[in-house]
Enzyme design. Structure first.
Site, PDB file in Angstrom:
ATOM      1  N   ASP A  25     -14.672  37.470  58.811  1.00  0.00           N
ATOM      2  CA  ASP A  25     -15.774  36.873  59.566  1.00  0.00           C
ATOM      3  C   ASP A  25     -16.825  36.291  58.617  1.00  0.00           C
ATOM      4  O   ASP A  25     -17.006  36.781  57.505  1.00  0.00           O
ATOM      5  CB  ASP A  25     -16.419  37.945  60.465  1.00  0.00           C
ATOM      6  CG  ASP A  25     -17.271  37.321  61.564  1.00  0.00           C
ATOM      7  OD1 ASP A  25     -17.139  36.108  61.819  1.00  0.00           O
ATOM      8  OD2 ASP A  25     -18.075  38.052  62.171  1.00  0.00           O
ATOM      9  N   HIS A  42     -14.268  27.355  56.947  1.00  0.00           N
ATOM     10  CA  HIS A  42     -12.882  27.807  57.124  1.00  0.00           C
ATOM     11  C   HIS A  42     -12.025  27.362  55.928  1.00  0.00           C
ATOM     12  O   HIS A  42     -11.161  28.100  55.467  1.00  0.00           O
ATOM     13  CB  HIS A  42     -12.291  27.256  58.423  1.00  0.00           C
ATOM     14  CG  HIS A  42     -13.030  27.719  59.644  1.00  0.00           C
ATOM     15  ND1 HIS A  42     -13.408  29.024  59.826  1.00  0.00           N
ATOM     16  CD2 HIS A  42     -13.484  27.051  60.749  1.00  0.00           C
ATOM     17  CE1 HIS A  42     -14.043  29.151  60.988  1.00  0.00           C
ATOM     18  NE2 HIS A  42     -14.112  27.965  61.561  1.00  0.00           N
ATOM     19  N   LEU A 136       4.995  42.667  49.441  1.00  0.00           N
ATOM     20  CA  LEU A 136       3.921  42.727  50.446  1.00  0.00           C
ATOM     21  C   LEU A 136       4.371  42.105  51.771  1.00  0.00           C
ATOM     22  O   LEU A 136       4.984  41.037  51.785  1.00  0.00           O
ATOM     23  CB  LEU A 136       2.695  41.968  49.919  1.00  0.00           C
ATOM     24  CG  LEU A 136       1.543  41.795  50.909  1.00  0.00           C
ATOM     25  CD1 LEU A 136       0.816  43.117  51.143  1.00  0.00           C
ATOM     26  CD2 LEU A 136       0.540  40.750  50.398  1.00  0.00           C
TER      27      LEU A 136
HETATM   28  C1  FPP Z   1     -14.429  33.821  61.449  1.00  0.00           C
HETATM   29  O1  FPP Z   1     -15.568  33.180  60.947  1.00  0.00           O
HETATM   30  C2  FPP Z   1     -13.225  33.200  60.933  1.00  0.00           C
HETATM   31  C3  FPP Z   1     -12.276  32.596  61.690  1.00  0.00           C
HETATM   32  C4  FPP Z   1     -12.376  32.485  63.157  1.00  0.00           C
HETATM   33  C5  FPP Z   1     -11.116  31.946  61.103  1.00  0.00           C
HETATM   34  C6  FPP Z   1     -10.534  32.602  59.876  1.00  0.00           C
HETATM   35  C7  FPP Z   1      -9.403  31.797  59.399  1.00  0.00           C
HETATM   36  C8  FPP Z   1      -9.193  31.428  58.124  1.00  0.00           C
HETATM   37  C9  FPP Z   1     -10.044  31.852  56.990  1.00  0.00           C
HETATM   38  C10 FPP Z   1      -7.992  30.625  57.790  1.00  0.00           C
HETATM   39  C11 FPP Z   1      -6.851  31.569  57.638  1.00  0.00           C
HETATM   40  C12 FPP Z   1      -5.643  30.897  57.184  1.00  0.00           C
HETATM   41  C13 FPP Z   1      -4.464  31.553  57.010  1.00  0.00           C
HETATM   42  C14 FPP Z   1      -3.306  30.780  56.624  1.00  0.00           C
HETATM   43  C15 FPP Z   1      -4.309  33.001  57.229  1.00  0.00           C
HETATM   44  P1  FPP Z   1     -16.621  32.561  61.977  1.00  0.00           P
HETATM   45  O2  FPP Z   1     -16.292  31.133  62.145  1.00  0.00           O
HETATM   46  O3  FPP Z   1     -16.638  33.374  63.224  1.00  0.00           O
HETATM   47  O4  FPP Z   1     -17.948  32.735  61.167  1.00  0.00           O
HETATM   48  P2  FPP Z   1     -19.409  32.992  61.769  1.00  0.00           P
HETATM   49  O5  FPP Z   1     -19.380  34.377  62.359  1.00  0.00           O
HETATM   50  O6  FPP Z   1     -20.261  32.899  60.563  1.00  0.00           O
HETATM   51  O7  FPP Z   1     -19.663  31.913  62.777  1.00  0.00           O
END
Ligand code: FPP
Length: 253
Positions: A25, A42, A136
């Site tokens: 997050d 992201h 893994l």
């Molecule tokens: C939460 O941050 C994050 C997500 C909803 C997406 C996480 C996905 C990735 C990092 C890409 C993963 C890729 C692979 C291949 C596994 P948020 O957007 O909710 O952040 P905020 O709470 O600050 O708004």
């Protein structure tokens, strides 16, 4: 690097968790703090995914489960969903050779059929290519929510009972756990959530019954090897009692 080496000395390599699950997050806030688009957060978050996958594999931890896209995330603005989907598909395509070289097996958890076809193709490619890997096991949770998973398991068992394949009396914890997407792996020993919130957000609700929970204010794109080792060191200081008393756990008999 020196920082990481020093931190590694604090780790007891004989007591590492077998399974680490992570709620990644803070991507959006990371971007906003830099006056960037949420999607840029992201993109940066993918670098953290790569870093943490590598160190988890190097340490010899057997299972890593990442919450990449929840069922609820479908409600985000369309452009953000599209960017995330594209990013996830491209990342799998790009990283598969490296994962393969490191003997990492990709497993997909969630309603994968809801994802766009192009993304599914890339995910399926990564899954198939790494199917035989014995290092893994990297679970990527996509369009996943625990309530979806639990409801599906209950439905599957109900269908079997209605068809006379099992009797309702046979439904116990073992049979139920065997109907979940995580059937082949141990429950997470450690659940990490980055980004400062202290909740579990519909993630692995059955499986984390006895997991140690670790919350850090660090935003996911800033979560690096040193921060991961801090979480592992913290985990090793916990006493896992599984409902027993401290004396029972520490007794050698
Ligand atoms: C939460 O941050 C994050 C997500 C909803 C997406 C996480 C996905 C990735 C990092 C890409 C993963 C890729 C692979 C291949 C596994 P948020 O957007 O909710 O952040 P905020 O709470 O600050 O708004």
């Amino acid at each position: 690097m020196d920082d990481i080496r020093k931190k590694l000395e604090l780790l007891d390599m004989s007591r590492l968790p077998r399974h680490v699950a992570i709620i990644m997050d803070g991507n959006g806030r990371w971007a906003r703090q830099r006056l960037m688009e949420r999607s840029d957060g992201h993109v940066e978050g993918v670098n953290s995914v790569n870093r943490i996958t590598r160190i988890t594999s190097d340490l010899g931890i057997r299972y890593l489960t990442l919450y990449a896209f929840s069922t609820e995330n479908w409600n985000r603005p369309r452009p953000e969903v599209d960017t995330l989907m594209h990013l996830i598909g491209e990342t799998i395509l790009k990283e598969t050779p490296d994962l393969l070289a490191n003997n990492v097996k990709i497993n997909l958890l969630g309603e994968i059929e809801r994802l766009p076809e192009e993304v599914r193709k890339n995910l399926e490619y990564g899954r198939r290519e790494t199917e035989h890997c014995t290092g893994l096991e990297l679970q990527i949770c996509l369009s996943y929510s625990s309530r979806w998973e639990l409801t599906r398991a209950a439905r599957e068992l109900a269908v079997k009972a209605a068809a006379g394949e099992i009797s309702p009396d046979e439904i116990d914890e073992t049979l139920f756990a065997g109907s979940l997407a995580t059937a082949s792996m141990p429950d997470p020993d450690l659940l990490i959530r980055t980004g400062g919130e202290q909740r579990v957000s519909n993630f692995l609700l059955w499986q984390i019954a006895y997991s140690e929970l670790y919350f850090t204010p660090i935003l996911w794109p800033d979560f690096d090897e040193a921060a991961f080792i801090d979480a592992l060191v913290d985990f090793q200081q916990r006493e896992r009692r599984f409902g027993k008393t401290s004396d029972q756990v520490n007794s050698i008999i």
